[in-house]
Design a protein around this motif. Structure first.
Motif, mmCIF file in Angstrom:
data_model
loop_
_atom_site.group_PDB
_atom_site.id
_atom_site.type_symbol
_atom_site.label_atom_id
_atom_site.label_comp_id
_atom_site.label_asym_id
_atom_site.label_seq_id
_atom_site.Cartn_x
_atom_site.Cartn_y
_atom_site.Cartn_z
ATOM 1 N N PHE A 328 0.840 -1.198 0.000
ATOM 2 C CA PHE A 328 0.000 0.000 0.000
ATOM 3 C C PHE A 328 0.876 1.249 0.000
ATOM 4 O O PHE A 328 0.959 1.984 0.985
ATOM 5 N N ASN A 329 1.552 1.451 -1.109
ATOM 6 C CA ASN A 329 2.452 2.600 -1.230
ATOM 7 C C ASN A 329 1.645 3.890 -1.310
ATOM 8 O O ASN A 329 0.710 4.003 -2.103
ATOM 9 N N SER A 330 2.019 4.862 -0.500
ATOM 10 C CA SER A 330 1.265 6.106 -0.369
ATOM 11 C C SER A 330 2.185 7.294 -0.526
ATOM 12 O O SER A 330 3.387 7.204 -0.247
ATOM 13 N N ARG A 331 1.614 8.415 -0.924
ATOM 14 C CA ARG A 331 2.409 9.637 -1.105
ATOM 15 C C ARG A 331 1.923 10.731 -0.171
ATOM 16 O O ARG A 331 0.718 10.878 0.069
ATOM 17 N N GLN A 332 2.861 11.485 0.339
ATOM 18 C CA GLN A 332 2.530 12.593 1.235
ATOM 19 C C GLN A 332 2.090 13.794 0.402
ATOM 20 O O GLN A 332 2.832 14.271 -0.451
ATOM 21 N N CYS A 333 0.850 14.240 0.646
ATOM 22 C CA CYS A 333 0.267 15.343 -0.120
ATOM 23 C C CYS A 333 -0.571 16.207 0.816
ATOM 24 O O CYS A 333 -0.945 15.786 1.913
ATOM 25 N N ASN A 334 -0.893 17.399 0.336
ATOM 26 C CA ASN A 334 -1.753 18.294 1.130
ATOM 27 C C ASN A 334 -3.227 17.948 0.981
ATOM 28 O O ASN A 334 -4.031 18.259 1.862
ATOM 29 N N SER A 335 -3.610 17.320 -0.127
ATOM 30 C CA SER A 335 -5.013 17.007 -0.373
ATOM 31 C C SER A 335 -5.109 15.917 -1.421
ATOM 32 O O SER A 335 -4.137 15.628 -2.139
ATOM 33 N N TYR A 336 -6.296 15.333 -1.526
ATOM 34 C CA TYR A 336 -6.503 14.305 -2.546
ATOM 35 C C TYR A 336 -6.476 14.920 -3.941
ATOM 36 O O TYR A 336 -6.023 14.286 -4.898
ATOM 37 N N SER A 337 -6.920 16.161 -4.047
ATOM 38 C CA SER A 337 -6.842 16.851 -5.331
ATOM 39 C C SER A 337 -5.390 16.989 -5.781
ATOM 40 O O SER A 337 -5.066 16.751 -6.950
ATOM 41 N N ASP A 338 -4.515 17.360 -4.851
ATOM 42 C CA ASP A 338 -3.097 17.443 -5.192
ATOM 43 C C ASP A 338 -2.548 16.078 -5.585
ATOM 44 O O ASP A 338 -1.732 15.951 -6.500
ATOM 45 N N PHE A 339 -3.007 15.039 -4.893
ATOM 46 C CA PHE A 339 -2.545 13.688 -5.205
ATOM 47 C C PHE A 339 -2.947 13.293 -6.622
ATOM 48 O O PHE A 339 -2.131 12.766 -7.387
ATOM 49 N N THR A 340 -4.221 13.537 -6.981
ATOM 50 C CA THR A 340 -4.686 13.151 -8.318
ATOM 51 C C THR A 340 -4.017 13.978 -9.411
ATOM 52 O O THR A 340 -3.926 13.537 -10.550
ATOM 53 N N ASN A 341 -3.549 15.178 -9.041
ATOM 54 C CA ASN A 341 -2.858 16.040 -10.008
ATOM 55 C C ASN A 341 -1.337 15.938 -9.897
ATOM 56 O O ASN A 341 -0.609 16.746 -10.502
ATOM 57 N N ASN A 342 -0.876 14.958 -9.102
ATOM 58 C CA ASN A 342 0.555 14.683 -8.956
ATOM 59 C C ASN A 342 1.328 15.895 -8.415
ATOM 60 O O ASN A 342 2.447 16.181 -8.841
#
Length: 374
Positions: A328-342
């Motif tokens: 379950f590799n995860s990335r540190q982001c400020n929001s899910y929107s930022d995650f989907t937009n890389n």
């Protein structure tokens, strides 16, 4: 051909559209709380024509009462029982049915030599645990705490226990607080502090009497069990190594008031997995590390998850899978929107597993719609 019916309830506007053989309900509710107009719920779901009686229940479920301070109170709680039936619980008119006592607590001990039947232990039997069970204080210990309407044989316990004992040399303790968890939601929710204190006291007695190491202990809890996990950790003065909250329950809890819920001060390292924010779960940051698979609100493969039960249960399914093989590799982001937009930092982490990765932060990831989820 379309037939439109408007239903007006207190603080709620509900539109029911009948198209062919299906009914779609569009529910909106606005509540004036402390002079701030807050949009509480927007839900769209398809229901068969034979279930028209459920329309009013769903409308009532959506029409929440004014929120005192920041307590999440949906007014009505729609939930799915273990047998698949859906029921509605009135939170505003509920009364506390029973109060938790130590006698309500049973602790089921499992180990690699006894992975299925277990041994039921009451607190009075602590001095005899080494002779009654296969407990070995040289092993790490995993404690599992179920949620509302569950019991020690519920899927959350079996799935995690079986995964843990299949892949790790552990003592496993399944906490059964079903005499209280089987009551109405208000009764169970109000009991999480006391139940957590009983669990914490039980563990400190294991420490002093038979040599349990709190520094080698992990407590994992689902839904209301996640908050019991926090209260148990607090009862040990934060000495438990790992606390894992699996989609901590949202209804009747507050962001500001941490006295009865999971928070980072409860353990040495607190990880939280959010899968059903805004329905059964509580999507605020509660741990040192908070994970939001698929955004943390709905989960792929759950379809029209009217009660939220499918997404809510995914938290423990993901965690159990991580005990077999953690991808379950995860990335540190400020929001899910930022995650989907890389738009994320380079920091990554793996959700779940045992031991946990001690990487603080807010993490996002995607999963598959069915096992293997990672």
């Amino acid at each position: 051909m379309e037939d439109r019916t408007n239903i007006t309830l207190s603080r709620c506007s509900t539109t029911v559209l009948s198209v062919a053989s299906a009914t779609v309900i569009i529910i909106t509710s606005e509540v004036n709380a402390r002079t701030t107009q807050k949009s509480i719920w927007v839900a769209t779901c398809w229901i068969s024509q034979k279930m028209k009686s459920l329309v009013i229940f769903l409308a009532a479920f959506a029409c929440s009462s004014a929120l005192p301070d920041d307590i999440y109170n949906p007014g009505y709680l729609l939930y799915q029982r273990e047998d698949g039936l859906i029921e509605v619980e009135d939170l505003n008119n509920a009364t506390i049915q029973v109060y938790a006592t130590e006698a309500d607590m049973t602790f089921h001990f499992f180990d690699p030599s006894n992975p299925s039947r277990g041994t039921a232990i009451k607190s009075s039997q602590i001095p005899y645990i080494l002779s009654l069970t296969g407990f070995d204080n040289r092993r790490d210990t995993l404690v599992i705490i179920h949620g509302w309407r569950n019991h020690y044989q519920s899927p959350v316990n079996d799935i995690i226990k079986n995964a843990a004992l299949s892949n790790h040399n552990l003592n496993v303790i399944v906490v059964d607080w079903s005499p209280i968890a089987g009551s109405n939601y208000l009764t169970a929710q109000r009991a999480v502090t006391r139940v957590g204190q009983y669990v914490g006291t039980f563990l400190t007695r294991l420490e002093s009497q038979i040599g349990l190491s709190l520094a080698r202990t992990t407590i994992v809890g689902h839904s209301l069990g996640a908050h019991i996990t926090g209260n148990a950790g607090a009862a040990t003065r934060g000495r438990i190594r790992y606390l894992v909250g699996l989609d901590p329950a949202g209804p009747l809890f507050s962001e500001r008031d941490t006295s009865n819920r999971l928070d980072p001060t409860d353990g040495q390292f607190v990880q939280v997995i959010h899968t059903n924010d805004g329905v059964l779960g509580f999507g605020i940051n509660m741990g040192h590390a908070d994970y939001f698979p698929n955004g943390g609100k709905t989960q792929p493969g759950c379809g029209i998850d009217v009660a939220g039960s499918c997404a809510h249960s995914r938290a423990y399914e993901y965690y159990a899978e991580s005990l077999f093989h953690n991808f379950f590799n995860s990335r540190q982001c400020n929001s899910y929107s930022d995650f989907t937009n890389n738009i994320c930092s380079a920091t990554s982490s793996r959700m779940g597993g045992l031991p946990l990765q001690n990487r603080a932060g807010i993490y996002f990831l995607r999963t598959n719609s069915r096992p293997l989820y990672a």
